[in-house]
Design a protein around this motif. Structure first.
Motif, mmCIF file in Angstrom:
data_model
loop_
_atom_site.group_PDB
_atom_site.id
_atom_site.type_symbol
_atom_site.label_atom_id
_atom_site.label_comp_id
_atom_site.label_asym_id
_atom_site.label_seq_id
_atom_site.Cartn_x
_atom_site.Cartn_y
_atom_site.Cartn_z
ATOM 1 N N TYR A 110 0.855 -1.188 0.000
ATOM 2 C CA TYR A 110 0.000 0.000 0.000
ATOM 3 C C TYR A 110 0.888 1.235 0.000
ATOM 4 O O TYR A 110 1.969 1.229 0.593
ATOM 5 C CB TYR A 110 -0.897 0.051 1.252
ATOM 6 C CG TYR A 110 -1.677 -1.215 1.480
ATOM 7 C CD1 TYR A 110 -2.884 -1.443 0.818
ATOM 8 C CD2 TYR A 110 -1.204 -2.192 2.359
ATOM 9 C CE1 TYR A 110 -3.592 -2.618 1.030
ATOM 10 C CE2 TYR A 110 -1.912 -3.367 2.567
ATOM 11 C CZ TYR A 110 -3.099 -3.572 1.898
ATOM 12 O OH TYR A 110 -3.794 -4.731 2.102
ATOM 13 N N ARG A 162 -1.222 -0.650 -3.948
ATOM 14 C CA ARG A 162 -2.512 0.036 -4.050
ATOM 15 C C ARG A 162 -2.267 1.465 -3.576
ATOM 16 O O ARG A 162 -1.791 1.683 -2.454
ATOM 17 C CB ARG A 162 -3.546 -0.652 -3.179
ATOM 18 C CG ARG A 162 -4.889 -0.007 -3.307
ATOM 19 C CD ARG A 162 -5.976 -0.963 -3.059
ATOM 20 N NE ARG A 162 -7.229 -0.312 -3.393
ATOM 21 C CZ ARG A 162 -8.383 -0.885 -3.244
ATOM 22 N NH1 ARG A 162 -8.444 -2.109 -2.799
ATOM 23 N NH2 ARG A 162 -9.482 -0.241 -3.555
ATOM 24 N N GLU A 211 -6.760 5.733 -5.651
ATOM 25 C CA GLU A 211 -7.921 6.033 -4.813
ATOM 26 C C GLU A 211 -7.711 7.442 -4.286
ATOM 27 O O GLU A 211 -6.688 7.717 -3.649
ATOM 28 C CB GLU A 211 -8.009 5.053 -3.639
ATOM 29 C CG GLU A 211 -8.131 3.598 -4.031
ATOM 30 C CD GLU A 211 -9.495 3.263 -4.588
ATOM 31 O OE1 GLU A 211 -10.472 3.970 -4.267
ATOM 32 O OE2 GLU A 211 -9.579 2.293 -5.351
ATOM 33 N N TRP A 214 -11.183 0.293 4.519
ATOM 34 C CA TRP A 214 -11.122 -0.282 3.178
ATOM 35 C C TRP A 214 -9.932 -1.225 3.056
ATOM 36 O O TRP A 214 -10.033 -2.322 2.533
ATOM 37 C CB TRP A 214 -10.961 0.784 2.095
ATOM 38 C CG TRP A 214 -12.034 1.818 1.997
ATOM 39 C CD1 TRP A 214 -13.340 1.737 2.438
ATOM 40 C CD2 TRP A 214 -11.909 3.102 1.418
ATOM 41 N NE1 TRP A 214 -13.994 2.900 2.165
ATOM 42 C CE2 TRP A 214 -13.150 3.757 1.536
ATOM 43 C CE3 TRP A 214 -10.861 3.784 0.805
ATOM 44 C CZ2 TRP A 214 -13.372 5.036 1.052
ATOM 45 C CZ3 TRP A 214 -11.083 5.069 0.317
ATOM 46 C CH2 TRP A 214 -12.325 5.682 0.448
ATOM 47 N N VAL A 215 -8.786 -0.752 3.571
ATOM 48 C CA VAL A 215 -7.564 -1.567 3.503
ATOM 49 C C VAL A 215 -7.750 -2.863 4.276
ATOM 50 O O VAL A 215 -7.430 -3.953 3.784
ATOM 51 C CB VAL A 215 -6.344 -0.770 4.029
ATOM 52 C CG1 VAL A 215 -5.134 -1.664 4.215
ATOM 53 C CG2 VAL A 215 -6.016 0.394 3.090
ATOM 54 N N SER A 274 -9.938 -5.250 2.443
ATOM 55 C CA SER A 274 -9.304 -5.841 1.253
ATOM 56 C C SER A 274 -8.344 -6.965 1.618
ATOM 57 O O SER A 274 -8.017 -7.789 0.772
ATOM 58 C CB SER A 274 -8.578 -4.770 0.439
ATOM 59 O OG SER A 274 -7.377 -4.373 1.086
ATOM 60 N N LYS A 275 -7.900 -6.991 2.881
ATOM 61 C CA LYS A 275 -6.983 -8.035 3.339
ATOM 62 C C LYS A 275 -7.707 -9.352 3.584
ATOM 63 O O LYS A 275 -7.074 -10.397 3.661
ATOM 64 C CB LYS A 275 -6.271 -7.611 4.631
ATOM 65 C CG LYS A 275 -5.261 -6.510 4.443
ATOM 66 C CD LYS A 275 -4.715 -6.018 5.757
ATOM 67 C CE LYS A 275 -4.265 -7.156 6.632
ATOM 68 N NZ LYS A 275 -3.610 -6.773 7.852
ATOM 69 N N GLN A 276 -9.025 -9.309 3.747
ATOM 70 C CA GLN A 276 -9.775 -10.508 4.135
ATOM 71 C C GLN A 276 -10.205 -11.322 2.940
ATOM 72 O O GLN A 276 -10.302 -10.981 1.872
ATOM 73 C CB GLN A 276 -10.986 -10.110 4.979
ATOM 74 C CG GLN A 276 -10.549 -9.431 6.235
ATOM 75 C CD GLN A 276 -11.707 -8.886 7.044
ATOM 76 O OE1 GLN A 276 -12.861 -9.116 6.729
ATOM 77 N NE2 GLN A 276 -11.414 -8.160 8.088
#
Length: 159
Positions: A84, A108, A130, A153-154, A157-159
């Motif tokens: 990130y 990202r 973003e 959000w981060v 997105s990890k899940q």
């Protein structure tokens, strides 16, 4: 704090600390990343790094502080990358740094636009990212709320 997993790193990129909220919100962003198991690396100009060193002398939140130009050079040479990237941008230079990272990194990319006229600064973005836009100069609370949203959000997105 959650256990850090290998490879989960985030670069927080700081340009000129002309707008007061940048330092406190960058520290908060680093803290929130740590809370979500992501190791923050902060790269900034000399002035940005010195403000962080004074604000967090034992590096409880700032963690790794590195020179902005050195880090960009390492990305250009493909010696490093992150998962990130959070670029703090309140002027054209911040947009240039973000554009550079969009080109050099597979991360990202989140561009955190702030200051007096963040919408005008955002208009210069011509690369995929973003965008998080908030009018904030002295009061960090509007940016803190946006950081909370972004970190959610981060984490999702990890899940």
């Amino acid at each position: 704090m959650m256990e850090e997993k290998a490879g989960e790193t985030a670069l927080i990129l700081l340009g000129c600390p002309q707008v007061p909220v940048q330092t406190s919100v960058a520290l908060y962003c680093a803290y929130m990343l740590q809370q979500n198991g992501i190791r923050p690396i902060i790269a900034g100009t000399t002035a940005a790094r010195k403000l962080l060193e004074v604000a967090d002398p034992e590096r409880h939140y700032a963690g790794t502080l590195e020179d902005l130009d050195t880090v960009i050079g390492e990305f250009a040479e493909k010696k490093r990358d992150v998962d990130y990237c959070f670029v703090f941008a309140h002027n054209d230079s911040g947009i240039a740094y973000a554009g550079t990272m969009a080109y050099l990194s597979k991360a990202r990319l989140y561009v955190l636009l702030f200051g007096e006229h963040p919408e005008e600064v955002a208009a210069a973005i011509t690369f995929p990212c973003e965008q998080v836009t908030v009018k904030a100069t002295h009061n960090p609370m509007p940016m803190k709320k946006k950081i909370d949203e972004v970190i959610r959000w981060v984490a999702a997105s990890k899940q």
